[in-house]
Write a protein that holds these residues in place. Sequence first.
Motif, PDB file in Angstrom:
ATOM      1  N   VAL A   1       1.549   4.083   4.626  1.00 23.71           N
ATOM      2  CA  VAL A   1       0.577   2.956   4.765  1.00 23.71           C
ATOM      3  C   VAL A   1       1.232   1.517   4.629  1.00 23.71           C
ATOM      4  CG1 VAL A   1      -1.506   1.769   3.712  1.00 23.71           C
ATOM      5  CG2 VAL A   1      -1.230   4.435   3.501  1.00 23.71           C
ATOM      6  N   SER A   2       1.175   0.661   5.614  1.00 23.21           N
ATOM      7  CA  SER A   2       1.556  -0.406   5.796  1.00 23.21           C
ATOM      8  C   SER A   2       0.618  -1.405   4.933  1.00 23.21           C
ATOM      9  CB  SER A   2       1.565  -1.049   7.138  1.00 23.21           C
ATOM     10  OG  SER A   2       2.559  -0.061   7.897  1.00 23.21           O
ATOM     11  N   VAL A   3       1.281  -2.391   4.148  1.00 19.78           N
ATOM     12  CA  VAL A   3       0.503  -3.331   3.483  1.00 19.78           C
ATOM     13  C   VAL A   3       0.349  -4.605   4.231  1.00 19.78           C
ATOM     14  CG1 VAL A   3       0.500  -4.623   1.384  1.00 19.78           C
ATOM     15  CG2 VAL A   3       1.709  -2.361   1.284  1.00 19.78           C
ATOM     16  N   THR A   4      -0.978  -5.052   4.370  1.00 20.86           N
ATOM     17  CA  THR A   4      -1.368  -6.044   5.372  1.00 20.86           C
ATOM     18  C   THR A   4      -2.484  -6.849   4.763  1.00 20.86           C
ATOM     19  OG1 THR A   4      -2.871  -4.986   6.704  1.00 20.86           O
ATOM     20  CG2 THR A   4      -0.600  -4.897   7.184  1.00 20.86           C
ATOM     21  N   GLU A   5      -2.312  -8.212   5.006  1.00 28.07           N
ATOM     22  CA  GLU A   5      -3.445  -8.922   4.481  1.00 28.07           C
ATOM     23  C   GLU A   5      -4.817  -8.714   5.081  1.00 28.07           C
ATOM     24  OE1 GLU A   5      -2.336 -13.053   4.697  1.00 28.07           O
ATOM     25  OE2 GLU A   5      -0.531 -12.866   3.233  1.00 28.07           O
ATOM     26  N   GLU A   6      -4.925  -8.333   6.261  1.00 24.06           N
ATOM     27  CA  GLU A   6      -5.996  -7.736   7.179  1.00 24.06           C
ATOM     28  C   GLU A   6      -6.738  -6.607   6.163  1.00 24.06           C
ATOM     29  OE1 GLU A   6      -2.965  -8.255   8.448  1.00 24.06           O
ATOM     30  OE2 GLU A   6      -3.390 -10.132   9.464  1.00 24.06           O
ATOM     31  N   GLU A   7      -5.856  -5.909   5.589  1.00 23.46           N
ATOM     32  CA  GLU A   7      -6.711  -4.874   5.081  1.00 23.46           C
ATOM     33  C   GLU A   7      -6.572  -5.100   3.528  1.00 23.46           C
ATOM     34  OE1 GLU A   7      -6.859  -0.899   6.546  1.00 23.46           O
ATOM     35  OE2 GLU A   7      -5.635  -1.681   8.264  1.00 23.46           O
ATOM     36  N   PRO A   8      -7.456  -5.908   2.685  1.00 27.72           N
ATOM     37  CA  PRO A   8      -7.030  -6.123   1.348  1.00 27.72           C
ATOM     38  C   PRO A   8      -7.106  -5.071   0.295  1.00 27.72           C
ATOM     39  CG  PRO A   8      -8.939  -7.588   2.245  1.00 27.72           C
ATOM     40  CD  PRO A   8      -8.573  -6.250   3.148  1.00 27.72           C
ATOM     41  N   ALA A   9      -7.774  -3.969   0.671  1.00 24.97           N
ATOM     42  CA  ALA A   9      -7.374  -2.878  -0.223  1.00 24.97           C
ATOM     43  C   ALA A   9      -5.808  -2.288  -0.263  1.00 24.97           C
ATOM     44  CB  ALA A   9      -8.289  -1.481   0.457  1.00 24.97           C
ATOM     45  N   THR A  10      -5.156  -2.389   0.845  1.00 20.80           N
ATOM     46  CA  THR A  10      -3.720  -1.960   0.698  1.00 20.80           C
ATOM     47  C   THR A  10      -2.963  -3.001  -0.442  1.00 20.80           C
ATOM     48  OG1 THR A  10      -3.181  -3.316   2.749  1.00 20.80           O
ATOM     49  CG2 THR A  10      -3.862  -1.098   2.978  1.00 20.80           C
ATOM     50  N   THR A  11      -3.251  -4.211  -0.239  1.00 20.72           N
ATOM     51  CA  THR A  11      -2.485  -5.358  -0.911  1.00 20.72           C
ATOM     52  C   THR A  11      -2.974  -5.170  -2.269  1.00 20.72           C
ATOM     53  OG1 THR A  11      -4.163  -6.986  -0.596  1.00 20.72           O
ATOM     54  CG2 THR A  11      -2.459  -6.870   0.917  1.00 20.72           C
ATOM     55  N   GLU A  12      -4.109  -4.726  -2.672  1.00 18.38           N
ATOM     56  CA  GLU A  12      -4.655  -4.547  -4.185  1.00 18.38           C
ATOM     57  C   GLU A  12      -4.063  -3.450  -4.664  1.00 18.38           C
ATOM     58  OE1 GLU A  12      -8.761  -4.337  -3.730  1.00 18.38           O
ATOM     59  OE2 GLU A  12      -9.078  -6.649  -3.138  1.00 18.38           O
ATOM     60  N   LEU A  13      -3.871  -2.242  -3.932  1.00 18.02           N
ATOM     61  CA  LEU A  13      -2.978  -1.067  -4.193  1.00 18.02           C
ATOM     62  C   LEU A  13      -1.600  -1.427  -4.700  1.00 18.02           C
ATOM     63  CD1 LEU A  13      -3.094   1.832  -5.037  1.00 18.02           C
ATOM     64  CD2 LEU A  13      -3.135   2.342  -2.761  1.00 18.02           C
ATOM     65  N   PHE A  14      -1.061  -1.919  -3.705  1.00 20.03           N
ATOM     66  CA  PHE A  14       0.314  -2.506  -3.765  1.00 20.03           C
ATOM     67  C   PHE A  14       0.362  -3.300  -5.084  1.00 20.03           C
ATOM     68  CE2 PHE A  14       4.188  -4.370  -2.216  1.00 20.03           C
ATOM     69  CZ  PHE A  14       5.143  -3.017  -1.723  1.00 20.03           C
ATOM     70  N   GLU A  15      -0.252  -3.970  -5.266  1.00 19.64           N
ATOM     71  CA  GLU A  15      -0.451  -4.832  -6.577  1.00 19.64           C
ATOM     72  C   GLU A  15      -0.420  -3.864  -7.762  1.00 19.64           C
ATOM     73  OE1 GLU A  15      -3.253  -7.730  -6.100  1.00 19.64           O
ATOM     74  OE2 GLU A  15      -2.103  -8.969  -4.834  1.00 19.64           O
ATOM     75  N   THR A  16      -1.371  -3.075  -7.797  1.00 20.53           N
ATOM     76  CA  THR A  16      -1.594  -2.093  -8.821  1.00 20.53           C
ATOM     77  C   THR A  16      -0.168  -1.154  -9.234  1.00 20.53           C
ATOM     78  OG1 THR A  16      -4.031  -1.824  -8.646  1.00 20.53           O
ATOM     79  CG2 THR A  16      -2.830  -0.143  -9.887  1.00 20.53           C
ATOM     80  N   MET A  17       0.490  -0.858  -8.011  1.00 18.84           N
ATOM     81  CA  MET A  17       1.822   0.032  -8.324  1.00 18.84           C
ATOM     82  C   MET A  17       2.593  -0.738  -8.730  1.00 18.84           C
ATOM     83  SD  MET A  17       1.741   1.903  -4.454  1.00 18.84           S
ATOM     84  CE  MET A  17       0.354   3.060  -3.910  1.00 18.84           C
ATOM     85  N   GLN A  18       2.796  -2.297  -8.441  1.00 14.35           N
ATOM     86  CA  GLN A  18       3.887  -3.164  -9.059  1.00 14.35           C
ATOM     87  C   GLN A  18       3.509  -3.253 -10.553  1.00 14.35           C
ATOM     88  OE1 GLN A  18       5.377  -6.278  -6.508  1.00 14.35           O
ATOM     89  NE2 GLN A  18       3.772  -5.829  -5.262  1.00 14.35           N
ATOM     90  N   LYS A  19       2.071  -3.394 -10.825  1.00 18.89           N
ATOM     91  CA  LYS A  19       1.799  -3.309 -12.426  1.00 18.89           C
ATOM     92  C   LYS A  19       2.228  -2.194 -13.109  1.00 18.89           C
ATOM     93  CE  LYS A  19      -2.200  -6.304 -11.954  1.00 18.89           C
ATOM     94  NZ  LYS A  19      -3.727  -6.348 -11.945  1.00 18.89           N
ATOM     95  N   CYS A  20       2.273  -0.905 -12.374  1.00 17.91           N
ATOM     96  CA  CYS A  20       2.862   0.303 -12.933  1.00 17.91           C
ATOM     97  C   CYS A  20       4.261   0.180 -13.341  1.00 17.91           C
ATOM     98  CB  CYS A  20       2.465   1.544 -12.136  1.00 17.91           C
ATOM     99  SG  CYS A  20       0.723   2.046 -12.116  1.00 17.91           S
ATOM    100  N   VAL A  21       4.787  -0.377 -12.397  1.00 15.95           N
ATOM    101  CA  VAL A  21       6.458  -0.630 -12.517  1.00 15.95           C
ATOM    102  C   VAL A  21       6.715  -1.447 -13.762  1.00 15.95           C
ATOM    103  CG1 VAL A  21       8.427  -1.400 -11.310  1.00 15.95           C
ATOM    104  CG2 VAL A  21       6.717  -0.198 -10.287  1.00 15.95           C
ATOM    105  N   ASP A  22       5.895  -2.829 -13.490  1.00 14.09           N
ATOM    106  CA  ASP A  22       6.310  -3.756 -14.806  1.00 14.09           C
ATOM    107  C   ASP A  22       5.928  -3.193 -16.031  1.00 14.09           C
ATOM    108  OD1 ASP A  22       7.057  -5.446 -12.451  1.00 14.09           O
ATOM    109  OD2 ASP A  22       4.998  -6.465 -12.441  1.00 14.09           O
ATOM    110  N   GLU A  23       4.826  -2.381 -16.222  1.00  8.15           N
ATOM    111  CA  GLU A  23       4.512  -1.816 -17.472  1.00  8.15           C
ATOM    112  C   GLU A  23       5.434  -0.840 -17.910  1.00  8.15           C
ATOM    113  OE1 GLU A  23       2.307  -2.174 -20.850  1.00  8.15           O
ATOM    114  OE2 GLU A  23       1.629  -3.216 -18.883  1.00  8.15           O
ATOM    115  N   TYR A  24       5.978   0.145 -16.964  1.00  8.15           N
ATOM    116  CA  TYR A  24       7.096   1.207 -17.366  1.00  8.15           C
ATOM    117  C   TYR A  24       8.198   0.339 -17.823  1.00  8.15           C
ATOM    118  CZ  TYR A  24      10.037   4.869 -16.718  1.00  8.15           C
ATOM    119  OH  TYR A  24      10.908   5.995 -16.975  1.00  8.15           O
ATOM    120  N   ASN A  25       8.802  -0.641 -17.089  1.00  7.77           N
ATOM    121  CA  ASN A  25       9.892  -1.400 -17.408  1.00  7.77           C
ATOM    122  C   ASN A  25       9.891  -2.085 -18.723  1.00  7.77           C
ATOM    123  OD1 ASN A  25      11.327  -0.083 -15.464  1.00  7.77           O
ATOM    124  ND2 ASN A  25      10.674  -1.885 -13.763  1.00  7.77           N
TER     125      ASN A  25
END
Length: 295
Positions: A123-147
């Motif tokens: 999946v490409s992350v694009t502003e045209e599809e907000p669901a992809t950017t929101e999911l990408f942000e959630t994934m980064q939150k997982c990384v930040d919380e893990y670290n």
Amino acid sequence: MQEKRFYKGLYGTNTIEFARGLIHVHPFGEIGKQHQGQVKLHAHHNFLQIFLVQEGCTEFYHGTEKTTIQAPAFLVIPKNIEHGFLHLTDVSGWIINLADTVLEHMLQREADVIFGMEEVHMVSVTEEEPATTELFETMQKCVDEYNGQIPGRLLMLQYLVGQMLVQLYRISLGGKKAFFSSSNISKVYFRRFQQLIRAENSYKKMVEEYARDLFISTGHLSRICRSIANQSPKDILIDYFITKAQLALSDVDSNIADISYTLGFDDPAYFTRLFKKKTGQTPLEFRKKIGVKKR
């Protein structure tokens, strides 16, 4: 990218430690740098991987297929799926590894979400599809919380992983980024049925129990097996264990009765009858045919 390898840990390793038995995070691109930018075809037996590609460009290999991936993007790769990379530039991001057994426990009441994780997703992350950017942000939150080492870290990780999986599944329902179509759902169930058979590795488990594990009725499982393999679920089980028996019978040091017990048959006589019904030979006759004469 011809060599195929299987690892119980990350590429090149056979161990991995999951926080709370759930999640492990590793920098993406680091392993490639250790191997001249190339990660050869390999698979993992016990966990699903999500790759966050934050920067750079890489070629993703999935079996015989090759796809160029440009950041920002993410990949979802189930266990036992062969994959590899050839980095075309410097790449960075994260690999989120999720233990498959914990995934099923977390989402046992949301079976469709689990089955959505049985396919490779790109999946490409694009502003045209907000669901992809929101999911990408959630994934980064997982990384930040893990670290991080913030109080409540493990509980928050469990929450974020659940949120991430649900977001993945909901994107799949949106149409434009569908991970699988309704015509493929039966194939997902069928493949999962086969995975459960291999994991159980015992003939004792009933078809009804497999159906319960799949959160579908026995009749539904039967229709799926008939439509895909033209066999009943029971016949698929029998074929699997008779094939296992043939491999075991090639071992000269294995006793026929012991083989039947090891495979989950309580009665060696029943095992012999079933083996002859499927192969036209008794186990002893099969051994003689392949040149194994002991026991």
